[in-house]
Write a protein that holds these residues in place. Structure first.
Motif, PDB file in Angstrom:
ATOM      1  N   PHE A  73       0.649  -1.371   0.048  1.00 50.98           N
ATOM      2  CA  PHE A  73       0.548  -0.074  -0.008  1.00 50.98           C
ATOM      3  C   PHE A  73       0.795   1.379  -0.259  1.00 50.98           C
ATOM      4  N   ASP A  74       2.618   1.056  -0.402  1.00 47.92           N
ATOM      5  CA  ASP A  74       2.971   2.639   0.069  1.00 47.92           C
ATOM      6  C   ASP A  74       3.931   2.781  -1.686  1.00 47.92           C
ATOM      7  N   LYS A  75       2.971   3.807  -2.646  1.00 46.90           N
ATOM      8  CA  LYS A  75       3.131   3.930  -3.789  1.00 46.90           C
ATOM      9  C   LYS A  75       4.761   4.300  -4.029  1.00 46.90           C
ATOM     10  N   GLU A  76       5.175   5.548  -3.331  1.00 47.23           N
ATOM     11  CA  GLU A  76       6.125   5.075  -3.536  1.00 47.23           C
ATOM     12  C   GLU A  76       7.697   4.446  -3.439  1.00 47.23           C
ATOM     13  N   SER A  77       7.412   3.866  -2.426  1.00 45.31           N
ATOM     14  CA  SER A  77       7.425   2.359  -1.632  1.00 45.31           C
ATOM     15  C   SER A  77       7.982   1.626  -4.129  1.00 45.31           C
ATOM     16  N   ALA A  78       7.149   1.777  -4.026  1.00 41.83           N
ATOM     17  CA  ALA A  78       6.949   0.366  -6.185  1.00 41.83           C
ATOM     18  C   ALA A  78       6.950   2.013  -6.818  1.00 41.83           C
ATOM     19  N   PHE A  79       6.753   2.460  -6.833  1.00 38.73           N
ATOM     20  CA  PHE A  79       7.957   3.457  -8.058  1.00 38.73           C
ATOM     21  C   PHE A  79      10.175   3.399  -7.831  1.00 38.73           C
ATOM     22  N   GLU A  80      10.362   3.340  -6.425  1.00 38.66           N
ATOM     23  CA  GLU A  80      11.127   3.696  -5.964  1.00 38.66           C
ATOM     24  C   GLU A  80      11.859   2.071  -6.372  1.00 38.66           C
ATOM     25  N   ARG A  81      11.198   1.229  -6.397  1.00 37.04           N
ATOM     26  CA  ARG A  81      11.722  -0.183  -6.475  1.00 37.04           C
ATOM     27  C   ARG A  81      11.819  -0.079  -7.960  1.00 37.04           C
ATOM     28  N   ILE A  82      10.736  -0.149  -8.485  1.00 40.65           N
ATOM     29  CA  ILE A  82      10.627  -0.173  -9.969  1.00 40.65           C
ATOM     30  C   ILE A  82      12.020   0.761 -11.087  1.00 40.65           C
ATOM     31  N   VAL A 104       0.188  -6.831 -10.241  1.00 43.40           N
ATOM     32  CA  VAL A 104      -0.092  -5.228  -8.540  1.00 43.40           C
ATOM     33  C   VAL A 104       1.291  -5.216  -8.091  1.00 43.40           C
ATOM     34  N   PHE A 105       2.222  -4.942  -8.887  1.00 44.94           N
ATOM     35  CA  PHE A 105       3.264  -4.263  -7.908  1.00 44.94           C
ATOM     36  C   PHE A 105       3.117  -3.144  -6.910  1.00 44.94           C
ATOM     37  N   LEU A 106       2.349  -2.181  -8.407  1.00 42.67           N
ATOM     38  CA  LEU A 106       1.787  -0.915  -7.857  1.00 42.67           C
ATOM     39  C   LEU A 106       0.353  -1.336  -7.674  1.00 42.67           C
ATOM     40  N   SER A 107      -0.106  -1.400  -6.010  1.00 40.34           N
ATOM     41  CA  SER A 107       1.488  -0.876  -4.742  1.00 40.34           C
ATOM     42  C   SER A 107       0.853  -2.496  -4.112  1.00 40.34           C
ATOM     43  N   GLY A 108       1.363  -3.202  -4.579  1.00 36.07           N
ATOM     44  CA  GLY A 108       1.095  -4.609  -3.478  1.00 36.07           C
ATOM     45  C   GLY A 108      -0.127  -5.416  -3.641  1.00 36.07           C
ATOM     46  N   TYR A 109       0.260  -7.103  -3.505  1.00 38.12           N
ATOM     47  CA  TYR A 109      -0.480  -8.069  -3.846  1.00 38.12           C
ATOM     48  C   TYR A 109      -0.513  -7.975  -1.688  1.00 38.12           C
ATOM     49  N   GLU A 167      -6.179   4.458  -2.016  1.00 37.77           N
ATOM     50  CA  GLU A 167      -5.113   5.704  -2.379  1.00 37.77           C
ATOM     51  C   GLU A 167      -3.720   5.292  -2.763  1.00 37.77           C
ATOM     52  N   SER A 168      -3.287   4.497  -3.119  1.00 38.54           N
ATOM     53  CA  SER A 168      -2.075   4.050  -3.035  1.00 38.54           C
ATOM     54  C   SER A 168      -1.733   3.137  -4.483  1.00 38.54           C
ATOM     55  N   SER A 169      -3.373   3.139  -5.050  1.00 37.12           N
ATOM     56  CA  SER A 169      -3.862   2.515  -6.806  1.00 37.12           C
ATOM     57  C   SER A 169      -3.702   3.718  -7.560  1.00 37.12           C
ATOM     58  N   ILE A 170      -3.521   3.472  -8.941  1.00 37.71           N
ATOM     59  CA  ILE A 170      -3.071   4.494 -10.261  1.00 37.71           C
ATOM     60  C   ILE A 170      -4.536   4.479 -11.585  1.00 37.71           C
ATOM     61  N   ILE A 212       6.642  -2.960 -18.155  1.00 36.71           N
ATOM     62  CA  ILE A 212       5.372  -4.476 -18.414  1.00 36.71           C
ATOM     63  C   ILE A 212       6.121  -4.485 -16.085  1.00 36.71           C
ATOM     64  N   VAL A 213       4.229  -4.102 -16.422  1.00 42.34           N
ATOM     65  CA  VAL A 213       4.156  -3.355 -14.443  1.00 42.34           C
ATOM     66  C   VAL A 213       2.636  -4.076 -14.245  1.00 42.34           C
ATOM     67  N   GLY A 214       2.644  -4.848 -13.244  1.00 40.05           N
ATOM     68  CA  GLY A 214       1.087  -5.422 -12.500  1.00 40.05           C
ATOM     69  C   GLY A 214       0.382  -3.947 -11.648  1.00 40.05           C
ATOM     70  N   ALA A 215      -0.515  -3.374 -11.544  1.00 49.34           N
ATOM     71  CA  ALA A 215      -0.589  -2.399 -10.754  1.00 49.34           C
ATOM     72  C   ALA A 215      -2.020  -2.355 -10.713  1.00 49.34           C
ATOM     73  N   VAL A 216      -2.282  -1.386  -9.766  1.00 54.98           N
ATOM     74  CA  VAL A 216      -4.254  -1.668  -8.776  1.00 54.98           C
ATOM     75  C   VAL A 216      -4.148  -0.543 -10.086  1.00 54.98           C
ATOM     76  N   GLU A 217      -5.237  -0.326 -10.906  1.00 58.86           N
ATOM     77  CA  GLU A 217      -6.040   0.466 -11.816  1.00 58.86           C
ATOM     78  C   GLU A 217      -7.268   1.328 -10.871  1.00 58.86           C
ATOM     79  N   ARG A 218      -7.406   2.510 -10.673  1.00 60.10           N
ATOM     80  CA  ARG A 218      -8.573   2.829 -10.446  1.00 60.10           C
ATOM     81  C   ARG A 218      -9.408   3.049 -11.439  1.00 60.10           C
ATOM     82  N   ASP A 219     -10.873   2.929 -11.449  1.00 59.98           N
ATOM     83  CA  ASP A 219     -12.091   3.194 -11.763  1.00 59.98           C
ATOM     84  C   ASP A 219     -12.184   4.818 -12.573  1.00 59.98           C
TER      85      ASP A 219
END
Length: 317
Positions: free
Chosen positions: A19-28, A48-53, A79-82, A104-111
């Motif tokens: 649930f930490d988007k900045e952490s995901a981006f730093e790792r990406i 769902v690497f952005l932002s975690g499973y 809040e941590s989705s994109i 190619i990145v797995g992500a949690v996407e907001r409608d």
């Protein structure tokens, strides 16, 4: 598009802070820089690497009831989705362009079309010039995942053309759907990406089977997740307190079009699997088996794929 005979690819096995988007981006960004230095042209991140499973979390759900604590954690996930497209995909584009690779990145996407609250389990495709090339939404979340994510539709069965072949993806157990696989084969894929959360031994049999069936390269990327990647202030943290420290052991792998392992599987640690693919091997492998070509009986079996976008609400003036 002129095709290149060889390409260096890589899959990432890691996890962000949940649930930490900045952490995901730093790792990406960090893994993309490492891959770029190694000459990688295609880099794949897990489901769902952005932002975690959120493996192991109940989010306060029982049949017939939900808790306020669970709603709080789910809101944190939201809040941590994109948004796709949006500022976050622009940011992914900057990372891809800086390192000259397809990302190619797995992500949690907001409608973005209706309530803005429904989440989807998606794959984002970014080109080496930083352009958003497309996305895929998981058609059917698995089991308790249906509490987290909505269902995708046929409009995002995305396949992208690259200088080294056609790339498409199915997420985790979508790969157990024979008709979904057939649709991807019919789109002419040379490389199938399979971001996943499945760390079982049987997942490896699936990867090898799909590679043999589709006569394509299969790039599977899973998370290596431990309790340390879960914030201790989660309202439902107690859900995992009795679990072992390693929540997902990984199993990322790169498999060739005759089912042979090229790299991996990688277990019990994070890392970057890198492989040089000979794309002419795809053509050679289809000499005796082409699942949507000469080894097909369309007079007996036919598949109809609805690629129309699903309209939930229609307004007429």
């Amino acid at each position: 598009m002129k095709k290149h005979a060889h390409v260096r690819v890589a899959v990432v096995q890691a996890a962000p802070v949940l649930f930490d988007k900045e952490s995901a981006f730093e790792r990406i960004a960090s893994y993309a820089q490492e891959a770029g230095r190694l000459g990688v042209k295609l880099l794949v991140f897990p489901e769902v690497f952005l932002s975690g499973y959120p493996r192991g979390l109940t989010l306060g759900t029982r049949v017939g009831s939900r808790t306020s604590e669970g709603r709080s954690d789910w809101a944190r996930y939201w809040e941590s989705s994109i948004d796709i497209p949006g500022e976050d995909t622009d940011r992914l584009g900057e990372i891809a362009k800086e390192n000259g690779l397809y990302l190619i990145v797995g992500a949690v996407e907001r409608d973005q079309e209706f309530s803005g609250s429904t989440l989807y389990n998606s794959i984002v495709y970014i080109g080496p010039e930083g352009e958003l090339l497309g996305k895929h939404r998981k058609l059917l979340p698995t089991g308790a995942e249906r509490l987290l994510w909505g269902q995708g539709d046929g409009s995002t069965l995305t396949v992208i053309d690259t200088p080294f072949g056609r790339i498409g993806g199915l997420i985790c157990w979508e790969n157990y759907m024979p008709l979904a696989r057939t649709a991807m084969y019919a789109k002419g894929i040379d490389i199938l990406v399979t971001p996943t959360a499945d760390a079982r031994d049987t997942w490896q049999a699936t990867l090898q089977h799909i590679a043999c069936e589709g006569r394509c390269y299969v790039l599977s990327s899973n998370q290596y997740a431990t309790k340390s990647s879960y914030p201790a202030d989660l309202a439902c943290y107690s859900d995992i307190e009795q679990d072992s420290d390693v929540l997902c052991r990984g199993g990322s792998a790169i498999v060739g079009p005759l089912g042979e392992y090229i790299e991996g599987p990688l277990y019990d640690g994070e890392g970057l699997l890198v492989a040089d693919l000979d794309m002419s091997h795809v053509t050679r492998s289809r000499f005796d088996f082409d699942v949507v070509g000469h080894y097909n009986r369309p007079d007996v079996f036919q598949l109809v794929v609805n690629e129309k976008k699903r309209d939930i609400v229609r307004f007429h003036s």
